[in-house]
Design a protein around this motif. Sequence first.
Motif, PDB file in Angstrom:
ATOM      1  N   GLU A 165       0.871  -8.246 -15.300  1.00 38.34           N
ATOM      2  CA  GLU A 165       1.010  -8.426 -13.860  1.00 38.34           C
ATOM      3  C   GLU A 165       0.167  -7.395 -13.126  1.00 38.34           C
ATOM      4  OE1 GLU A 165       5.073  -8.520 -12.699  1.00 38.34           O
ATOM      5  OE2 GLU A 165       5.602 -10.002 -14.195  1.00 38.34           O
ATOM      6  N   VAL A 166      -0.290  -7.768 -11.963  1.00 40.00           N
ATOM      7  CA  VAL A 166      -1.108  -6.885 -11.147  1.00 40.00           C
ATOM      8  C   VAL A 166      -0.524  -6.837  -9.743  1.00 40.00           C
ATOM      9  CG1 VAL A 166      -3.228  -7.318 -12.449  1.00 40.00           C
ATOM     10  CG2 VAL A 166      -2.670  -8.757 -10.506  1.00 40.00           C
ATOM     11  N   PRO A 167      -0.805  -5.778  -9.014  1.00 42.32           N
ATOM     12  CA  PRO A 167      -0.353  -5.745  -7.621  1.00 42.32           C
ATOM     13  C   PRO A 167      -0.991  -6.878  -6.829  1.00 42.32           C
ATOM     14  CG  PRO A 167      -1.114  -3.587  -8.336  1.00 42.32           C
ATOM     15  CD  PRO A 167      -1.483  -4.557  -9.403  1.00 42.32           C
ATOM     16  N   ILE A 168      -0.258  -7.411  -5.892  1.00 38.32           N
ATOM     17  CA  ILE A 168      -0.781  -8.479  -5.043  1.00 38.32           C
ATOM     18  C   ILE A 168      -0.572  -8.094  -3.592  1.00 38.32           C
ATOM     19  CG2 ILE A 168      -0.410 -10.324  -6.718  1.00 38.32           C
ATOM     20  CD1 ILE A 168       2.141 -11.050  -5.238  1.00 38.32           C
ATOM     21  N   TRP A 169      -1.329  -8.715  -2.710  1.00 37.66           N
ATOM     22  CA  TRP A 169      -1.160  -8.432  -1.290  1.00 37.66           C
ATOM     23  C   TRP A 169      -1.306  -9.715  -0.493  1.00 37.66           C
ATOM     24  CZ3 TRP A 169      -5.056  -8.675   2.551  1.00 37.66           C
ATOM     25  CH2 TRP A 169      -6.338  -8.884   2.084  1.00 37.66           C
ATOM     26  N   LYS A 170      -0.621  -9.713   0.628  1.00 34.11           N
ATOM     27  CA  LYS A 170      -0.633 -10.857   1.539  1.00 34.11           C
ATOM     28  C   LYS A 170      -0.904 -10.335   2.938  1.00 34.11           C
ATOM     29  CE  LYS A 170       3.334 -11.460  -0.399  1.00 34.11           C
ATOM     30  NZ  LYS A 170       4.679 -11.755  -0.736  1.00 34.11           N
ATOM     31  N   SER A 171      -1.632 -11.114   3.701  1.00 36.70           N
ATOM     32  CA  SER A 171      -1.915 -10.699   5.080  1.00 36.70           C
ATOM     33  C   SER A 171      -1.163 -11.601   6.045  1.00 36.70           C
ATOM     34  CB  SER A 171      -3.410 -10.762   5.366  1.00 36.70           C
ATOM     35  OG  SER A 171      -3.876 -12.088   5.197  1.00 36.70           O
ATOM     36  N   THR A 172      -0.868 -11.035   7.190  1.00 33.01           N
ATOM     37  CA  THR A 172      -0.250 -11.798   8.261  1.00 33.01           C
ATOM     38  C   THR A 172      -0.777 -11.252   9.582  1.00 33.01           C
ATOM     39  OG1 THR A 172       1.854 -12.570   9.180  1.00 33.01           O
ATOM     40  CG2 THR A 172       1.789 -10.299   8.399  1.00 33.01           C
ATOM     41  N   TYR A 173      -0.697 -12.052  10.605  1.00 34.06           N
ATOM     42  CA  TYR A 173      -1.242 -11.663  11.900  1.00 34.06           C
ATOM     43  C   TYR A 173      -0.203 -11.895  12.985  1.00 34.06           C
ATOM     44  CZ  TYR A 173      -5.532 -11.750   9.274  1.00 34.06           C
ATOM     45  OH  TYR A 173      -6.488 -11.505   8.324  1.00 34.06           O
ATOM     46  N   GLY A 224      -3.213  -7.109  12.716  1.00 33.15           N
ATOM     47  CA  GLY A 224      -3.314  -7.574  11.337  1.00 33.15           C
ATOM     48  C   GLY A 224      -2.443  -6.692  10.455  1.00 33.15           C
ATOM     49  N   TRP A 225      -1.642  -7.302   9.601  1.00 30.56           N
ATOM     50  CA  TRP A 225      -0.734  -6.572   8.724  1.00 30.56           C
ATOM     51  C   TRP A 225      -0.990  -7.000   7.284  1.00 30.56           C
ATOM     52  CZ3 TRP A 225       3.076  -3.335  10.876  1.00 30.56           C
ATOM     53  CH2 TRP A 225       3.188  -3.404  12.262  1.00 30.56           C
ATOM     54  N   ALA A 226      -0.742  -6.105   6.365  1.00 33.64           N
ATOM     55  CA  ALA A 226      -0.827  -6.431   4.939  1.00 33.64           C
ATOM     56  C   ALA A 226       0.462  -5.987   4.261  1.00 33.64           C
ATOM     57  CB  ALA A 226      -2.015  -5.741   4.290  1.00 33.64           C
ATOM     58  N   VAL A 227       0.997  -6.851   3.419  1.00 32.94           N
ATOM     59  CA  VAL A 227       2.174  -6.536   2.619  1.00 32.94           C
ATOM     60  C   VAL A 227       1.702  -6.434   1.174  1.00 32.94           C
ATOM     61  CG1 VAL A 227       4.432  -7.332   1.843  1.00 32.94           C
ATOM     62  CG2 VAL A 227       3.696  -7.783   4.193  1.00 32.94           C
ATOM     63  N   VAL A 228       1.906  -5.279   0.550  1.00 37.80           N
ATOM     64  CA  VAL A 228       1.471  -5.045  -0.821  1.00 37.80           C
ATOM     65  C   VAL A 228       2.702  -4.996  -1.717  1.00 37.80           C
ATOM     66  CG1 VAL A 228       0.243  -3.476  -2.372  1.00 37.80           C
ATOM     67  CG2 VAL A 228      -0.519  -3.734  -0.003  1.00 37.80           C
ATOM     68  N   ASP A 229       2.696  -5.814  -2.766  1.00 37.37           N
ATOM     69  CA  ASP A 229       3.796  -5.834  -3.731  1.00 37.37           C
ATOM     70  C   ASP A 229       3.339  -5.160  -5.015  1.00 37.37           C
ATOM     71  OD1 ASP A 229       5.756  -7.326  -2.263  1.00 37.37           O
ATOM     72  OD2 ASP A 229       4.519  -9.100  -2.567  1.00 37.37           O
ATOM     73  N   ASN A 230       3.999  -4.064  -5.373  1.00 35.30           N
ATOM     74  CA  ASN A 230       3.719  -3.375  -6.629  1.00 35.30           C
ATOM     75  C   ASN A 230       4.568  -4.042  -7.709  1.00 35.30           C
ATOM     76  OD1 ASN A 230       3.369  -1.705  -8.784  1.00 35.30           O
ATOM     77  ND2 ASN A 230       4.152   0.134  -7.808  1.00 35.30           N
ATOM     78  N   THR A 231       3.970  -4.940  -8.456  1.00 35.38           N
ATOM     79  CA  THR A 231       4.711  -5.711  -9.461  1.00 35.38           C
ATOM     80  C   THR A 231       4.553  -5.160 -10.864  1.00 35.38           C
ATOM     81  OG1 THR A 231       2.834  -7.206  -9.734  1.00 35.38           O
ATOM     82  CG2 THR A 231       4.486  -7.827  -8.109  1.00 35.38           C
ATOM     83  N   LEU A 258      -6.019   2.866  -1.829  1.00 33.95           N
ATOM     84  CA  LEU A 258      -5.909   1.420  -1.814  1.00 33.95           C
ATOM     85  C   LEU A 258      -6.913   0.811  -0.843  1.00 33.95           C
ATOM     86  CD1 LEU A 258      -4.174  -1.005  -2.783  1.00 33.95           C
ATOM     87  CD2 LEU A 258      -2.717  -0.592  -0.804  1.00 33.95           C
ATOM     88  N   SER A 259      -7.672  -0.167  -1.309  1.00 34.00           N
ATOM     89  CA  SER A 259      -8.592  -0.940  -0.461  1.00 34.00           C
ATOM     90  C   SER A 259      -8.245  -2.407  -0.653  1.00 34.00           C
ATOM     91  CB  SER A 259     -10.040  -0.714  -0.862  1.00 34.00           C
ATOM     92  OG  SER A 259     -10.413   0.622  -0.668  1.00 34.00           O
ATOM     93  N   LEU A 260      -8.104  -3.126   0.450  1.00 32.01           N
ATOM     94  CA  LEU A 260      -7.783  -4.551   0.384  1.00 32.01           C
ATOM     95  C   LEU A 260      -9.019  -5.339   0.793  1.00 32.01           C
ATOM     96  CD1 LEU A 260      -4.290  -4.395   2.105  1.00 32.01           C
ATOM     97  CD2 LEU A 260      -4.803  -4.283  -0.337  1.00 32.01           C
ATOM     98  N   VAL A 261      -9.458  -6.239  -0.066  1.00 25.38           N
ATOM     99  CA  VAL A 261     -10.665  -7.013   0.182  1.00 25.38           C
ATOM    100  C   VAL A 261     -10.364  -8.472  -0.102  1.00 25.38           C
ATOM    101  CG1 VAL A 261     -13.068  -7.362  -0.513  1.00 25.38           C
ATOM    102  CG2 VAL A 261     -12.094  -5.060  -0.510  1.00 25.38           C
ATOM    103  N   ALA A 262     -10.796  -9.334   0.785  1.00 26.23           N
ATOM    104  CA  ALA A 262     -10.633 -10.775   0.586  1.00 26.23           C
ATOM    105  C   ALA A 262     -12.019 -11.402   0.510  1.00 26.23           C
ATOM    106  CB  ALA A 262      -9.809 -11.389   1.712  1.00 26.23           C
ATOM    107  N   GLN A 265       6.877 -16.832   1.842  1.00 27.06           N
ATOM    108  CA  GLN A 265       7.637 -15.732   2.419  1.00 27.06           C
ATOM    109  C   GLN A 265       6.894 -14.424   2.174  1.00 27.06           C
ATOM    110  OE1 GLN A 265      11.573 -15.738   0.826  1.00 27.06           O
ATOM    111  NE2 GLN A 265      12.132 -17.653   1.796  1.00 27.06           N
ATOM    112  N   LEU A 266       6.830 -13.595   3.213  1.00 25.62           N
ATOM    113  CA  LEU A 266       6.147 -12.308   3.076  1.00 25.62           C
ATOM    114  C   LEU A 266       6.993 -11.286   2.338  1.00 25.62           C
ATOM    115  CD1 LEU A 266       4.513 -11.921   6.573  1.00 25.62           C
ATOM    116  CD2 LEU A 266       3.360 -12.335   4.410  1.00 25.62           C
TER     117      LEU A 266
END
Length: 79
Positions: free
Chosen positions: A6-14, A30-37, A47-51, A60-61
Amino acid sequence: MSYISEVPIWKSTYRLVLPSKSGEKPLLQGWAVVDNTIGEDWTGVELSLVAGSPQSFIQQLSQPFYAGGPSCRCPPACS
């Protein structure tokens, strides 16, 4: 032998905040939710978030999303 972990994942919301007074501009947040799985604490992590290939999903966030994959048993010689 190799395996997938498993790897960390992230989701964005506005969020669009509309002004309370006329003449003011709306604010787009702009918001990012990072899940450390991975089950380990992050200490001293940058941490850098790139899409690079953004995709849109409705989910669900507050909960991480796990996509299942095929599983196989290891041959007895691996045990």
